[in-house]
Motif scaffolding. Structure first.
Motif, PDB file in Angstrom:
ATOM      1  N   THR A 171       0.810  -1.216   0.000  1.00 47.64           N
ATOM      2  CA  THR A 171       0.000   0.000   0.000  1.00 47.64           C
ATOM      3  C   THR A 171       0.845   1.269   0.000  1.00 47.64           C
ATOM      4  O   THR A 171       0.556   2.227  -0.720  1.00 47.64           O
ATOM      5  CB  THR A 171      -0.937   0.012   1.224  1.00 47.64           C
ATOM      6  OG1 THR A 171      -1.682  -1.202   1.257  1.00 47.64           O
ATOM      7  CG2 THR A 171      -1.898   1.184   1.168  1.00 47.64           C
ATOM      8  N   TRP A 181      -8.832   6.936  -2.251  1.00 45.55           N
ATOM      9  CA  TRP A 181      -9.697   5.962  -1.593  1.00 45.55           C
ATOM     10  C   TRP A 181     -11.164   6.260  -1.909  1.00 45.55           C
ATOM     11  O   TRP A 181     -11.600   7.392  -1.789  1.00 45.55           O
ATOM     12  CB  TRP A 181      -9.512   5.998  -0.079  1.00 45.55           C
ATOM     13  CG  TRP A 181      -8.180   5.541   0.417  1.00 45.55           C
ATOM     14  CD1 TRP A 181      -7.133   6.330   0.777  1.00 45.55           C
ATOM     15  CD2 TRP A 181      -7.758   4.193   0.625  1.00 45.55           C
ATOM     16  NE1 TRP A 181      -6.070   5.561   1.191  1.00 45.55           N
ATOM     17  CE2 TRP A 181      -6.428   4.236   1.114  1.00 45.55           C
ATOM     18  CE3 TRP A 181      -8.370   2.951   0.438  1.00 45.55           C
ATOM     19  CZ2 TRP A 181      -5.708   3.090   1.423  1.00 45.55           C
ATOM     20  CZ3 TRP A 181      -7.660   1.808   0.736  1.00 45.55           C
ATOM     21  CH2 TRP A 181      -6.342   1.875   1.223  1.00 45.55           C
ATOM     22  N   LYS A 190     -13.485   3.532   2.355  1.00 45.24           N
ATOM     23  CA  LYS A 190     -12.082   3.331   1.989  1.00 45.24           C
ATOM     24  C   LYS A 190     -11.745   1.847   1.803  1.00 45.24           C
ATOM     25  O   LYS A 190     -10.708   1.367   2.223  1.00 45.24           O
ATOM     26  CB  LYS A 190     -11.171   3.948   3.051  1.00 45.24           C
ATOM     27  CG  LYS A 190     -11.286   5.460   3.134  1.00 45.24           C
ATOM     28  CD  LYS A 190     -10.229   6.056   4.048  1.00 45.24           C
ATOM     29  CE  LYS A 190     -10.284   7.573   4.035  1.00 45.24           C
ATOM     30  NZ  LYS A 190      -9.233   8.178   4.877  1.00 45.24           N
ATOM     31  N   TYR A 192     -11.528   0.524  -1.231  1.00 45.44           N
ATOM     32  CA  TYR A 192     -10.770   0.403  -2.477  1.00 45.44           C
ATOM     33  C   TYR A 192      -9.869   1.616  -2.669  1.00 45.44           C
ATOM     34  O   TYR A 192     -10.237   2.751  -2.350  1.00 45.44           O
ATOM     35  CB  TYR A 192     -11.711   0.288  -3.678  1.00 45.44           C
ATOM     36  CG  TYR A 192     -12.492  -1.000  -3.727  1.00 45.44           C
ATOM     37  CD1 TYR A 192     -12.002  -2.103  -4.439  1.00 45.44           C
ATOM     38  CD2 TYR A 192     -13.698  -1.132  -3.061  1.00 45.44           C
ATOM     39  CE1 TYR A 192     -12.711  -3.291  -4.484  1.00 45.44           C
ATOM     40  CE2 TYR A 192     -14.415  -2.317  -3.100  1.00 45.44           C
ATOM     41  CZ  TYR A 192     -13.914  -3.397  -3.814  1.00 45.44           C
ATOM     42  OH  TYR A 192     -14.609  -4.574  -3.843  1.00 45.44           O
ATOM     43  N   LEU A 193      -8.680   1.336  -3.233  1.00 43.14           N
ATOM     44  CA  LEU A 193      -7.767   2.394  -3.639  1.00 43.14           C
ATOM     45  C   LEU A 193      -7.837   2.456  -5.160  1.00 43.14           C
ATOM     46  O   LEU A 193      -7.674   1.435  -5.844  1.00 43.14           O
ATOM     47  CB  LEU A 193      -6.350   2.073  -3.170  1.00 43.14           C
ATOM     48  CG  LEU A 193      -5.283   3.154  -3.266  1.00 43.14           C
ATOM     49  CD1 LEU A 193      -5.737   4.435  -2.598  1.00 43.14           C
ATOM     50  CD2 LEU A 193      -3.995   2.657  -2.623  1.00 43.14           C
ATOM     51  N   GLN A 267      -8.783  -0.656  -9.811  1.00 43.50           N
ATOM     52  CA  GLN A 267      -9.095  -0.689  -8.384  1.00 43.50           C
ATOM     53  C   GLN A 267      -8.199  -1.677  -7.644  1.00 43.50           C
ATOM     54  O   GLN A 267      -7.920  -2.777  -8.128  1.00 43.50           O
ATOM     55  CB  GLN A 267     -10.553  -1.068  -8.161  1.00 43.50           C
ATOM     56  CG  GLN A 267     -11.529   0.045  -8.500  1.00 43.50           C
ATOM     57  CD  GLN A 267     -12.877  -0.152  -7.824  1.00 43.50           C
ATOM     58  OE1 GLN A 267     -13.530  -1.166  -7.988  1.00 43.50           O
ATOM     59  NE2 GLN A 267     -13.288   0.845  -7.039  1.00 43.50           N
ATOM     60  N   THR A 270      -8.402  -3.862  -0.470  1.00 43.64           N
ATOM     61  CA  THR A 270      -7.656  -4.157   0.750  1.00 43.64           C
ATOM     62  C   THR A 270      -7.475  -5.660   0.925  1.00 43.64           C
ATOM     63  O   THR A 270      -8.432  -6.427   0.851  1.00 43.64           O
ATOM     64  CB  THR A 270      -8.402  -3.587   1.973  1.00 43.64           C
ATOM     65  OG1 THR A 270      -8.545  -2.179   1.814  1.00 43.64           O
ATOM     66  CG2 THR A 270      -7.633  -3.871   3.252  1.00 43.64           C
ATOM     67  N   ARG A 275      -4.293  -3.072   6.157  1.00 38.31           N
ATOM     68  CA  ARG A 275      -4.250  -2.322   4.908  1.00 38.31           C
ATOM     69  C   ARG A 275      -2.827  -2.035   4.439  1.00 38.31           C
ATOM     70  O   ARG A 275      -2.542  -0.981   3.867  1.00 38.31           O
ATOM     71  CB  ARG A 275      -5.020  -1.007   5.041  1.00 38.31           C
ATOM     72  CG  ARG A 275      -6.523  -1.187   5.157  1.00 38.31           C
ATOM     73  CD  ARG A 275      -7.249   0.142   5.124  1.00 38.31           C
ATOM     74  NE  ARG A 275      -8.690  -0.067   5.175  1.00 38.31           N
ATOM     75  CZ  ARG A 275      -9.578   0.915   5.222  1.00 38.31           C
ATOM     76  NH1 ARG A 275      -9.167   2.163   5.234  1.00 38.31           N
ATOM     77  NH2 ARG A 275     -10.871   0.647   5.265  1.00 38.31           N
TER      78      ARG A 275
END
Length: 438
Positions: A171, A181, A190, A192-193, A267, A270, A275
């Motif tokens: 991450t 996020w 939050k 998904y990043l 995408q 997590t 995370r």
């Protein structure tokens, strides 16, 4: 306990057999070769290495390097023989496959407490008379009859025959000046990043995917894909916009830098509670490892990404470990039967051997579970961590608890490794293991 039966004489089965025998426990080791061969196996020797001859990095500031050290510390037969049969490979440990398997076969067949039985086991009931524990270490290419019998015991839905693995990224190696996020239609969440792409960036990415070098099929594999887990490059080949309307669709996401919906979005989901690791959603792939690193670095936000695991698609039989196994690798549905190796839900030569090593020592009454801060403990911890979509894993730092402190990439690895060594030393002392680490 004075006897254990083991099905399968690959790396996990051989390691478990050796540890039990060296601890004074008699072992009946069942191996189907040479009477029957999987599509990948060619030699009658034990512990045959069917794919690569590499056991990967020896650097102790990597997950696999740390696992090597811990295995050697516990007296691993696989590591001992691998060191003896090593061939030049830079910072990796690679072996002469023929010499390695021959040496393993000699040591196991000559051990006075190991009885090698050359016979294919079609059902657990063929060997399970209730007199002693059984370890099933039949490998990722377990025979159809045995796999079917196992599926009947644990439930077919808990047994997988095909493995589609997406890459995992550290991450803190993602550029947060680019990524953001948010969940679709829920920017406050939050889970998904998101790595947003412009049209130009997207089209370049698709071109590189289509031209990327792919892993060659092995002799026993066929180019067959399931619609639910298509390689990312196969999807891209179905049309220029397929990915933009599929796993890279931007619907419900707004780039905070522009205030607009991006053209496409990669995408990252997590992967663990802390995370520290993120799974690239929909990015199962047959691209070679170097090509994955090169092409995925084109994704905005991932130019300097640290890949904790790279993607793959291959035939692989494994159980959904957190659902069907106890923390000690025992089948919940069949007490007294244990799983080891890739069948248990790990990925890789040494990871498979490590489960056999630990299970042999555990059944011999010598050790219990190591701390999750260690490489071996984290690997075993992965097998008991609930996950909606459980997948096998190699050893990597992303399986360990977070450091809970910021540090540069190089320093972070040092900190993970230092914490692991300290935790390992404490566990050794608590377990009463004699001597100092090698």
């Amino acid at each position: 306990m004075d006897r254990v039966k083991i099905i399968g004489a690959g790396l996990a089965g051989c390691e478990a057999a050796w540890q039990l025998a060296e601890s004074g426990v008699g072992v009946e080791l069942f191996e189907m070769k040479p009477h029957a061969f999987s599509p990948a196996h060619k030699s009658p020797l034990l512990a045959e290495l069917v794919c690569s001859n590499s056991f990967r990095s020896t650097e102790t500031e990597t997950g696999i390097g740390l696992l090597k050290r811990e295995m050697e510390d516990l007296g691993s037969l696989v590591m001992r023989v691998a060191r003896k049969c090593a061939v030049p490979a830079g910072k990796a440990l690679a072996v002469d496959r023929e010499i390695f398997s021959r040496e393993m076969t000699c040591l196991l067949t000559e051990h006075p407490r190991i009885d090698l039985v050359r016979r294919e086991i079609l059902r657990l009931g063929d060997v399970d008379d209730g007199s002693c524990p059984i370890i099933v270490a039949a490998g990722p290419l377990a025979g159809e009859s045995l796999a079917s019998d196992l599926g009947g015991i644990i439930g077919q839905e808990a047994l997988a025959f095909y493995d589609a693995i997406a890459p995992i990224v550290a991450t803190d190696s993602v550029d947060m000046n680019v990524a953001f996020w948010a969940s679709r239609h829920a920017p406050e969440e939050k889970d998904y990043l998101n790595c947003p792409m412009t049209e130009e960036e997207y089209l370049r990415f698709v071109r590189e995917l289509l031209g990327g070098e792919k892993v060659a099929l092995r002799e026993f594999e066929q180019e067959v894909h399931f619609e639910g887990c298509l390689p990312i490059e196969v999807m891209a080949g179905r049309g220029e916009m397929t990915l933009a309307f599929g796993p890279l669709k931007p619907v419900g996401l707004v780039d905070p830098r522009t205030g607009r919906q991006p053209f496409a979005v990669v995408q990252l989901r997590t992967e663990n509670l802390d995370r520290t690791a993120m799974n690239m959603v929909g990015f199962q792939t047959k691209l070679t490892y170097p090509e994955q690193r090169r092409i995925f670095a084109l994704i905005p936000g991932l130019a300097q990404a640290e890949f904790l695991r790279l993607g793959s698609i291959h035939r692989n039989t494994y159980v959904h470990a957190p659902v069907v196994l106890t923390s000690h690798l025992e089948l919940l549905a069949r007490p007294g039967t244990y799983l080891a190796g890739q069948l248990s839900g790990v990925e890789g030569y040494l990871e498979s051997a490590a489960t056999g090593l630990w299970l042999g020592l555990f059944l011999a009454g010598k050790v219990d579970l190591p701390p999750v801060e260690t490489a071996l403990g984290a690997l075993l911890g992965h097998l008991r961590t609930p996950a909606k979509n459980f997948q096998p894993s190699n050893a990597h730092f992303g399986l360990m608890p977070a450091l809970n402190r910021k540090a540069p990439k190089k320093k972070r690895k040092e900190l993970y490794a230092a914490r692991a060594r300290e935790s390992w030393a404490g566990w050794r002392e608590k377990s009463g293991l004699a001597g100092e680490p090698e």
